[in-house]
Design a protein around this motif. Sequence first.
Motif, PDB file in Angstrom:
ATOM      1  N   ALA A  66       0.844  -1.196   0.000  1.00  0.00           N
ATOM      2  CA  ALA A  66       0.000   0.000   0.000  1.00  0.00           C
ATOM      3  C   ALA A  66       0.882   1.250   0.000  1.00  0.00           C
ATOM      4  CB  ALA A  66      -0.912   0.006   1.225  1.00  0.00           C
ATOM      5  N   ARG A  67       0.500   2.224  -0.830  1.00  0.00           N
ATOM      6  CA  ARG A  67       1.283   3.445  -0.999  1.00  0.00           C
ATOM      7  C   ARG A  67       0.367   4.657  -0.853  1.00  0.00           C
ATOM      8  NH1 ARG A  67       4.705   1.340  -6.379  1.00  0.00           N
ATOM      9  NH2 ARG A  67       5.114  -0.744  -5.532  1.00  0.00           N
ATOM     10  N   THR A  68       0.797   5.627  -0.027  1.00  0.00           N
ATOM     11  CA  THR A  68      -0.020   6.805   0.246  1.00  0.00           C
ATOM     12  C   THR A  68       0.828   8.055   0.086  1.00  0.00           C
ATOM     13  OG1 THR A  68      -1.293   5.541   1.874  1.00  0.00           O
ATOM     14  CG2 THR A  68      -1.502   7.939   1.937  1.00  0.00           C
ATOM     15  N   ASP A  69       0.404   8.988  -0.770  1.00  0.00           N
ATOM     16  CA  ASP A  69       1.117  10.253  -0.911  1.00  0.00           C
ATOM     17  C   ASP A  69       1.111  10.995   0.424  1.00  0.00           C
ATOM     18  OD1 ASP A  69       1.397   9.564  -3.533  1.00  0.00           O
ATOM     19  OD2 ASP A  69       0.191  11.210  -4.340  1.00  0.00           O
ATOM     20  N   PHE A  70       2.247  11.627   0.751  1.00  0.00           N
ATOM     21  CA  PHE A  70       2.368  12.273   2.062  1.00  0.00           C
ATOM     22  C   PHE A  70       2.832  13.724   1.996  1.00  0.00           C
ATOM     23  CE2 PHE A  70       4.634  13.053   6.118  1.00  0.00           C
ATOM     24  CZ  PHE A  70       3.587  12.815   6.986  1.00  0.00           C
ATOM     25  N   ALA A  71       3.837  14.038   1.164  1.00  0.00           N
ATOM     26  CA  ALA A  71       4.366  15.402   1.130  1.00  0.00           C
ATOM     27  C   ALA A  71       5.022  15.656  -0.218  1.00  0.00           C
ATOM     28  CB  ALA A  71       5.385  15.610   2.253  1.00  0.00           C
ATOM     29  N   ARG A  72       5.089  16.935  -0.588  1.00  0.00           N
ATOM     30  CA  ARG A  72       5.774  17.353  -1.811  1.00  0.00           C
ATOM     31  C   ARG A  72       6.680  18.548  -1.488  1.00  0.00           C
ATOM     32  NH1 ARG A  72       4.042  15.293  -6.753  1.00  0.00           N
ATOM     33  NH2 ARG A  72       2.174  13.973  -6.640  1.00  0.00           N
ATOM     34  N   PRO A  73       7.815  18.300  -0.843  1.00  0.00           N
ATOM     35  CA  PRO A  73       8.681  19.415  -0.442  1.00  0.00           C
ATOM     36  C   PRO A  73       9.395  20.092  -1.599  1.00  0.00           C
ATOM     37  CG  PRO A  73       9.710  17.325   0.100  1.00  0.00           C
ATOM     38  CD  PRO A  73       8.309  17.006  -0.340  1.00  0.00           C
ATOM     39  N   GLU A  74       9.670  19.370  -2.689  1.00  0.00           N
ATOM     40  CA  GLU A  74      10.395  19.940  -3.831  1.00  0.00           C
ATOM     41  C   GLU A  74       9.400  20.539  -4.821  1.00  0.00           C
ATOM     42  OE1 GLU A  74      12.565  21.614  -6.122  1.00  0.00           O
ATOM     43  OE2 GLU A  74      13.785  20.472  -4.683  1.00  0.00           O
ATOM     44  N   LYS A  75       9.445  21.858  -4.987  1.00  0.00           N
ATOM     45  CA  LYS A  75       8.486  22.552  -5.856  1.00  0.00           C
ATOM     46  C   LYS A  75       8.998  22.706  -7.283  1.00  0.00           C
ATOM     47  CE  LYS A  75       6.132  23.041  -2.088  1.00  0.00           C
ATOM     48  NZ  LYS A  75       5.057  22.048  -1.799  1.00  0.00           N
ATOM     49  N   ASN A  76      10.255  22.337  -7.527  1.00  0.00           N
ATOM     50  CA  ASN A  76      10.855  22.587  -8.830  1.00  0.00           C
ATOM     51  C   ASN A  76      10.911  21.330  -9.695  1.00  0.00           C
ATOM     52  OD1 ASN A  76      11.937  24.378 -10.702  1.00  0.00           O
ATOM     53  ND2 ASN A  76      14.037  24.028 -10.055  1.00  0.00           N
ATOM     54  N   THR A  77      10.003  20.386  -9.451  1.00  0.00           N
ATOM     55  CA  THR A  77       9.947  19.201 -10.314  1.00  0.00           C
ATOM     56  C   THR A  77       9.273  19.576 -11.634  1.00  0.00           C
ATOM     57  OG1 THR A  77       7.849  18.537  -9.320  1.00  0.00           O
ATOM     58  CG2 THR A  77       9.845  17.608  -8.372  1.00  0.00           C
ATOM     59  N   PRO A  78       9.606  18.948 -12.746  1.00  0.00           N
ATOM     60  CA  PRO A  78      10.536  17.823 -12.881  1.00  0.00           C
ATOM     61  C   PRO A  78      11.989  18.230 -13.105  1.00  0.00           C
ATOM     62  CG  PRO A  78       9.472  18.188 -14.973  1.00  0.00           C
ATOM     63  CD  PRO A  78       8.892  19.199 -14.018  1.00  0.00           C
ATOM     64  N   LYS A  79      12.305  19.538 -13.054  1.00  0.00           N
ATOM     65  CA  LYS A  79      13.700  19.946 -13.256  1.00  0.00           C
ATOM     66  C   LYS A  79      14.598  19.436 -12.127  1.00  0.00           C
ATOM     67  CE  LYS A  79      12.674  24.156 -15.884  1.00  0.00           C
ATOM     68  NZ  LYS A  79      12.830  25.630 -15.927  1.00  0.00           N
ATOM     69  N   ALA A  80      14.047  19.338 -10.939  1.00  0.00           N
ATOM     70  CA  ALA A  80      14.786  18.823  -9.781  1.00  0.00           C
ATOM     71  C   ALA A  80      14.047  17.606  -9.240  1.00  0.00           C
ATOM     72  CB  ALA A  80      14.915  19.892  -8.702  1.00  0.00           C
ATOM     73  N   ARG A  81      14.789  16.768  -8.524  1.00  0.00           N
ATOM     74  CA  ARG A  81      14.189  15.590  -7.888  1.00  0.00           C
ATOM     75  C   ARG A  81      14.748  15.437  -6.485  1.00  0.00           C
ATOM     76  NH1 ARG A  81      17.748  11.527  -7.100  1.00  0.00           N
ATOM     77  NH2 ARG A  81      19.495  11.215  -8.548  1.00  0.00           N
ATOM     78  N   LEU A  82      13.993  14.734  -5.639  1.00  0.00           N
ATOM     79  CA  LEU A  82      14.464  14.435  -4.299  1.00  0.00           C
ATOM     80  C   LEU A  82      15.618  13.440  -4.364  1.00  0.00           C
ATOM     81  CD1 LEU A  82      11.061  14.198  -2.387  1.00  0.00           C
ATOM     82  CD2 LEU A  82      12.659  16.131  -2.472  1.00  0.00           C
ATOM     83  N   ASN A  83      16.475  13.474  -3.342  1.00  0.00           N
ATOM     84  CA  ASN A  83      17.652  12.625  -3.327  1.00  0.00           C
ATOM     85  C   ASN A  83      17.823  12.008  -1.938  1.00  0.00           C
ATOM     86  OD1 ASN A  83      19.892  11.557  -4.865  1.00  0.00           O
ATOM     87  ND2 ASN A  83      21.251  12.856  -3.660  1.00  0.00           N
ATOM     88  N   ASP A  84      18.940  12.205  -1.294  1.00  0.00           N
ATOM     89  CA  ASP A  84      19.234  11.557  -0.023  1.00  0.00           C
ATOM     90  C   ASP A  84      18.366  12.126   1.102  1.00  0.00           C
ATOM     91  OD1 ASP A  84      20.551   9.853   1.717  1.00  0.00           O
ATOM     92  OD2 ASP A  84      22.296  11.151   1.956  1.00  0.00           O
ATOM     93  N   GLY A  85      18.036  11.273   2.082  1.00  0.00           N
ATOM     94  CA  GLY A  85      17.261  11.738   3.221  1.00  0.00           C
ATOM     95  C   GLY A  85      17.286  10.727   4.353  1.00  0.00           C
ATOM     96  N   ARG A  86      16.934  11.185   5.560  1.00  0.00           N
ATOM     97  CA  ARG A  86      16.805  10.314   6.727  1.00  0.00           C
ATOM     98  C   ARG A  86      15.926  11.007   7.761  1.00  0.00           C
ATOM     99  NH1 ARG A  86      22.230   7.740   6.161  1.00  0.00           N
ATOM    100  NH2 ARG A  86      21.872   5.499   6.351  1.00  0.00           N
ATOM    101  N   PRO A  87      15.179  10.241   8.559  1.00  0.00           N
ATOM    102  CA  PRO A  87      14.500  10.836   9.705  1.00  0.00           C
ATOM    103  C   PRO A  87      15.513  11.428  10.678  1.00  0.00           C
ATOM    104  CG  PRO A  87      13.571   8.684   9.211  1.00  0.00           C
ATOM    105  CD  PRO A  87      14.814   8.819   8.382  1.00  0.00           C
ATOM    106  N   ASP A  88      15.123  12.519  11.336  1.00  0.00           N
ATOM    107  CA  ASP A  88      16.006  13.130  12.322  1.00  0.00           C
ATOM    108  C   ASP A  88      15.635  12.645  13.722  1.00  0.00           C
ATOM    109  OD1 ASP A  88      13.808  14.608  13.238  1.00  0.00           O
ATOM    110  OD2 ASP A  88      14.587  16.538  12.577  1.00  0.00           O
ATOM    111  N   PRO A  89      16.435  12.961  14.743  1.00  0.00           N
ATOM    112  CA  PRO A  89      16.142  12.485  16.103  1.00  0.00           C
ATOM    113  C   PRO A  89      14.835  13.017  16.679  1.00  0.00           C
ATOM    114  CG  PRO A  89      18.443  13.139  15.920  1.00  0.00           C
ATOM    115  CD  PRO A  89      17.767  13.593  14.673  1.00  0.00           C
TER     116      PRO A  89
END
Length: 298
Positions: A85-108
Amino acid sequence: MADPVCVVPAGDRCGEGVVWHAAEQAVYWTDINRFLVHRYDPATKSTQNWLFDEPVTTIGLTDRPGTLILALGSKVILWQPGTDARTDFARPEKNTPKARLNDGRPDPFGNLLVGSMFNNVAPDGSGVDITGPALGGLYRVNQGGGSETIRSEIGISNTMCWDVGRRRFYTGDTLKNEIWAFDYDPTTGAVSNPSTWFSGFERGSPDGSQIDGEGHVWNCRYHGGCIVRVSPEGKVSGVLDMPVSNITNCTFGGADLKTLYITTAQGGNGPLERLAGGLFAVELDVAGIAENVFKLGA
């Protein structure tokens, strides 16, 4: 230190996003260009695979059983591997499709820190040359799906890790060959006061990183054929040579967190390049620290 061993010859074009899932005693990681997520069970030596509709770049744990948080090229989703199951959650990058999301991790604090870059992946998964201005950013995604920009004009946003005391946050720009240190407030999740912490290392460029229990950052070096261990003072304290050239990300796993799992990409000229794109593992004398989790609540 033992020699790295290829535990899954996955043939990834660009393996990434690796995370140790302690509750499952398994490793999850992605192949950005083939739009895949893999799961490796070290006990049975078996691997599962899931196909997505666009690049998958980040996998994070959550506090909701059976649910992971993923960054795709254009958005952040919640994903349940058991049912797919897949659920859309957030769209932080507003410059798609010129830019894409890359590395990430949850913070403490329970947010997701995720960066972006020029979109170098075509709709069919083939590569696209990086041209033009630095389009990447660094974003914080909160528990409600809202997001804010921490930093902009990044070439390729990579490395997301926090020191043992959760008072310092490390991130960087691959194209600048720099890793920065920010002050991190564990009571609010805010980051501030960036400074250049590690730069100019001659072997390749900085890709993903993880931190060990002694506070040293293990930084994967793309085109560098190694992982460099860097002290809290920003000094090289060791180098782990790899048999392939393009080293992309790592996570500490195993029951004692002394197994470093390492993702790689194709396209180099190392002595065992036929294994490039595989998942590697190496046994260490030093343990890592547990992965952070994204806080969704029950």
